[in-house]
Scaffold this motif. Structure first.
Motif, short mmCIF file in Angstrom:
data_model
loop_
_atom_site.label_atom_id
_atom_site.label_comp_id
_atom_site.label_asym_id
_atom_site.label_seq_id
_atom_site.Cartn_x
_atom_site.Cartn_y
_atom_site.Cartn_z
N LEU A 174 34.94 33.15 82.10
CA LEU A 174 35.85 33.19 80.96
C LEU A 174 36.54 34.55 80.84
O LEU A 174 37.76 34.65 80.66
CB LEU A 174 35.08 32.87 79.68
CG LEU A 174 35.85 32.93 78.36
CD1 LEU A 174 36.94 31.87 78.33
CD2 LEU A 174 34.89 32.75 77.18
N ILE A 175 35.76 35.61 80.95
CA ILE A 175 36.32 36.96 80.83
C ILE A 175 37.24 37.25 82.01
O ILE A 175 38.30 37.87 81.86
CB ILE A 175 35.18 38.00 80.73
CG1 ILE A 175 34.46 37.85 79.39
CG2 ILE A 175 35.73 39.42 80.89
CD1 ILE A 175 33.17 38.64 79.31
N GLY A 176 36.83 36.80 83.21
CA GLY A 176 37.66 37.04 84.38
C GLY A 176 39.01 36.35 84.30
O GLY A 176 40.03 36.91 84.72
N VAL A 177 39.04 35.14 83.75
CA VAL A 177 40.29 34.39 83.65
C VAL A 177 41.13 34.86 82.47
O VAL A 177 42.36 34.97 82.57
CB VAL A 177 40.00 32.88 83.53
CG1 VAL A 177 41.27 32.09 83.24
CG2 VAL A 177 39.35 32.38 84.82
N LEU A 178 40.48 35.16 81.35
CA LEU A 178 41.21 35.54 80.14
C LEU A 178 41.04 37.04 79.87
O LEU A 178 41.74 37.85 80.43
CB LEU A 178 40.74 34.68 78.97
CG LEU A 178 41.01 33.17 79.14
CD1 LEU A 178 40.38 32.37 78.02
CD2 LEU A 178 42.50 32.90 79.23
N SER A 179 40.06 37.40 79.05
CA SER A 179 39.87 38.83 78.76
C SER A 179 38.53 39.01 78.06
O SER A 179 37.90 38.05 77.61
CB SER A 179 40.98 39.36 77.86
OG SER A 179 40.88 38.80 76.56
N TYR A 180 38.10 40.27 77.96
CA TYR A 180 36.86 40.57 77.24
C TYR A 180 37.00 40.21 75.76
O TYR A 180 36.05 39.70 75.15
CB TYR A 180 36.52 42.05 77.38
CG TYR A 180 35.87 42.41 78.69
CD1 TYR A 180 34.51 42.25 78.89
CD2 TYR A 180 36.64 42.90 79.74
CE1 TYR A 180 33.92 42.57 80.09
CE2 TYR A 180 36.05 43.24 80.95
CZ TYR A 180 34.70 43.06 81.12
OH TYR A 180 34.11 43.38 82.33
N GLY A 181 38.16 40.48 75.18
CA GLY A 181 38.35 40.17 73.76
C GLY A 181 38.18 38.70 73.47
O GLY A 181 37.54 38.32 72.49
N VAL A 182 38.72 37.84 74.33
CA VAL A 182 38.56 36.40 74.15
C VAL A 182 37.10 36.00 74.33
O VAL A 182 36.56 35.18 73.57
CB VAL A 182 39.47 35.63 75.13
CG1 VAL A 182 39.17 34.14 75.08
CG2 VAL A 182 40.93 35.89 74.82
N GLY A 183 36.45 36.58 75.33
CA GLY A 183 35.03 36.28 75.52
C GLY A 183 34.18 36.63 74.31
O GLY A 183 33.33 35.84 73.87
N PHE A 184 34.41 37.81 73.73
CA PHE A 184 33.67 38.21 72.53
C PHE A 184 34.00 37.28 71.35
O PHE A 184 33.12 36.95 70.54
CB PHE A 184 33.98 39.65 72.16
CG PHE A 184 33.52 40.67 73.17
CD1 PHE A 184 32.34 40.48 73.88
CD2 PHE A 184 34.26 41.82 73.41
CE1 PHE A 184 31.90 41.41 74.82
CE2 PHE A 184 33.84 42.76 74.34
CZ PHE A 184 32.66 42.55 75.05
N ALA A 185 35.25 36.85 71.26
CA ALA A 185 35.64 35.96 70.17
C ALA A 185 34.95 34.61 70.29
O ALA A 185 34.50 34.04 69.28
CB ALA A 185 37.17 35.79 70.16
N VAL A 186 34.86 34.08 71.49
CA VAL A 186 34.17 32.80 71.69
C VAL A 186 32.69 32.92 71.31
O VAL A 186 32.09 32.00 70.74
CB VAL A 186 34.33 32.34 73.15
CG1 VAL A 186 33.43 31.13 73.44
CG2 VAL A 186 35.79 31.98 73.44
N ALA A 187 32.10 34.07 71.59
CA ALA A 187 30.68 34.27 71.28
C ALA A 187 30.40 34.21 69.79
O ALA A 187 29.25 33.93 69.38
CB ALA A 187 30.21 35.61 71.84
N VAL A 188 31.39 34.44 68.95
CA VAL A 188 31.18 34.40 67.49
C VAL A 188 30.73 33.01 67.04
O VAL A 188 29.99 32.88 66.05
CB VAL A 188 32.48 34.81 66.77
CG1 VAL A 188 32.35 34.63 65.26
CG2 VAL A 188 32.84 36.25 67.10
N ALA A 189 31.15 31.97 67.74
CA ALA A 189 30.81 30.61 67.32
C ALA A 189 29.30 30.37 67.31
O ALA A 189 28.81 29.55 66.52
CB ALA A 189 31.49 29.60 68.24
N PHE A 190 28.56 31.07 68.13
CA PHE A 190 27.15 30.76 68.28
C PHE A 190 26.29 31.23 67.10
O PHE A 190 25.41 30.49 66.65
CB PHE A 190 26.65 31.30 69.62
CG PHE A 190 27.25 30.57 70.79
CD1 PHE A 190 26.65 29.42 71.29
CD2 PHE A 190 28.44 31.00 71.35
CE1 PHE A 190 27.21 28.74 72.35
CE2 PHE A 190 29.01 30.32 72.41
CZ PHE A 190 28.39 29.18 72.92
N PRO A 191 26.49 32.42 66.54
CA PRO A 191 25.78 32.75 65.30
C PRO A 191 26.13 31.81 64.15
O PRO A 191 25.28 31.53 63.29
CB PRO A 191 26.22 34.19 65.00
CG PRO A 191 26.65 34.73 66.30
CD PRO A 191 27.23 33.59 67.06
#
Length: 410
Positions: free
Chosen positions: A358-375
């Protein structure tokens, strides 16, 4: 007797720290793996191999701890993992490294089942939150040690060849901790207390399943940060690997402090799950701040948010483990903690390759944003209502008990 239980706890803490350095320290080898020509996704897959190895054996190690005792299981698993790593350090190629990490993860999985049961057997309900928090400090401490040592050890120099030395160092740490555990860890003996035990399987009600699910959701942001924080600081923020490792090691020590604080908090309020939900909310908020700062290229704010997220993301593990052990009771604790670890590490093993892609295709910012869904999902799953109404709390030893009778030696 009071002194012995603390000796056992500290010895178990050191043993689990050595195991966690193996299981969760591999991400700090990613810069060296990428220097060898691997992509971020490929390096992330290798970094997830020790966790994948855990999945095969966690429940089996838990059942063995229920049957044969913690001391045997702890020393056997940790010792076997150390030998596998020392042997693997002599091999070459990414396939051999992946196999070494898989086997080492499968062997050192024993530390999770055994050490959690030791807390349940040696400590009473009113102090178990703190005791389990101390035990759970092993994971951030193991990661901190890996963050300090592995980036430097894995970097080739005139005196050593890089990755093999780093792998051998992990193996040596496991063997040293095995000797300490063999000398100091003792299974509690005496009549088994029935307090906290359900008639039959504790999985007949959904409470344990919901705790497993919530804590598994919280593992995802934890491993997104643990896996990619070093390479994020190197690639995006322009840091070199060694100072980035030192910063992250300090953040992991802060994570150990948050676990201790959470355990103390849970003992004071007489609840494991209410603090767990509140900390999940805080983790989500900080992750959102990290994603926003990264997307906005706010360098200083992103680094601060990364450090705070590193500390908060690990804060709930001890609460979940204590809740699981108390709900299951001593007869089922090993197996229940095995299921708990399996559920967590199933997502932990998938996190590095999935988020690496995910980070490789998009960006670190998008990856961190997706991670918010889990908490957010974790907040919905935490069974606070069961605990508040007594459905969960009724299965735990009362806080007024000064000490639960130690388990009978099998």
């Amino acid at each position: 007797m009071p002194r012995q239980r603390w000796v056992v706890l500290v010895a178990g803490l050191i043993a689990v720290t050595a195991g966690c350095a193996v299981q969760y320290g591999a991400p700090f080898l990613i810069p060296a793996l990428r220097a060898d020509g691997l992509t971020l996704a490929q390096a992330g897959l290798l970094a997830g191999c020790p966790i994948a190895g855990l999945l095969v054996t966690l429940v089996a190690w838990g059942a063995a701890a229920d049957r044969y005792g913690e001391r045997r299981v702890l020393t056997l698993g940790l010792g076997a993992g150390g030998l596998v790593l020392l042997a693997g350090a002599r091999l070459h190629g990414s396939v051999a490294l992946g196999a070494t990490f898989l086997l080492a993860g499968a062997a050192t999985a024993a530390v999770h089942a055994a050490s959690g049961r030791l807390v349940l057997g040696w400590f009473a309900a009113h102090e178990r939150g703190r005791a389990m928090a101390i035990r759970q400090c092993a994971q951030p401490l193991g990661v901190a040690i890996a963050a300090l040592a592995l980036p430097s050890l894995s970097h080739p120099s005139a005196t050593h060849s890089g990755l093999p030395l780093a792998v051998a160092a992990l193996g040596g740490g496991c063997l040293a901790a095995t000797g300490l555990a063999l000398a100091l860890v003792r299974d509690p003996v005496g009549p088994r207390s029935a307090a906290g035990q359900l008639p039959g399987s504790p999985y007949r009600s959904p409470t344990l399943w919901r705790i497993h699910g919530a804590s598994s959701m919280l593992v995802v942001p934890q491993f997104v940060i643990a896996t990619f924080s070093l390479v994020y600081l190197v690639d995006v923020q322009g840091w070199s690997a060694a100072p980035a490792g030192r910063l992250l090691a300090a953040a992991q020590v802060g994570g150990a402090a948050t676990r201790l604080a959470a355990g103390y908090w849970s003992d004071r309020v007489g609840s494991r799950l209410r603090p767990m939900r509140l900390l999940a909310v805080a983790t989500g908020v900080v992750l959102a701040a990290l994603a926003a700062a990264t997307l906005a290229s706010a360098t200083a704010a992103a680094v601060v948010a990364l450090v705070v997220a590193t500390m908060l993301a690990v804060s709930t593990n001890g609460l979940a483990f204590t809740a699981v052990a108390e709900r299951a009771g001593s007869a089922w604790a090993g197996r229940a903690l095995g299921v708990q670890n399996t559920a967590q590490n199933a997502l932990a093993a998938a996190t590095p390759p999935v988020f690496g892609l995910l980070i490789g295709v998009l960006s670190y910012g998008v990856g961190f944003a997706v991670a918010v869904a889990f908490p957010v999902l974790a907040c919905l799953l935490v069974p606070v209502g069961d605990e508040a109404t007594g459905v969960g709390a009724a299965q735990r030893p009362p806080v007024s008990d000064r000490r639960e009778g130690p388990r009978e030696r099998r």
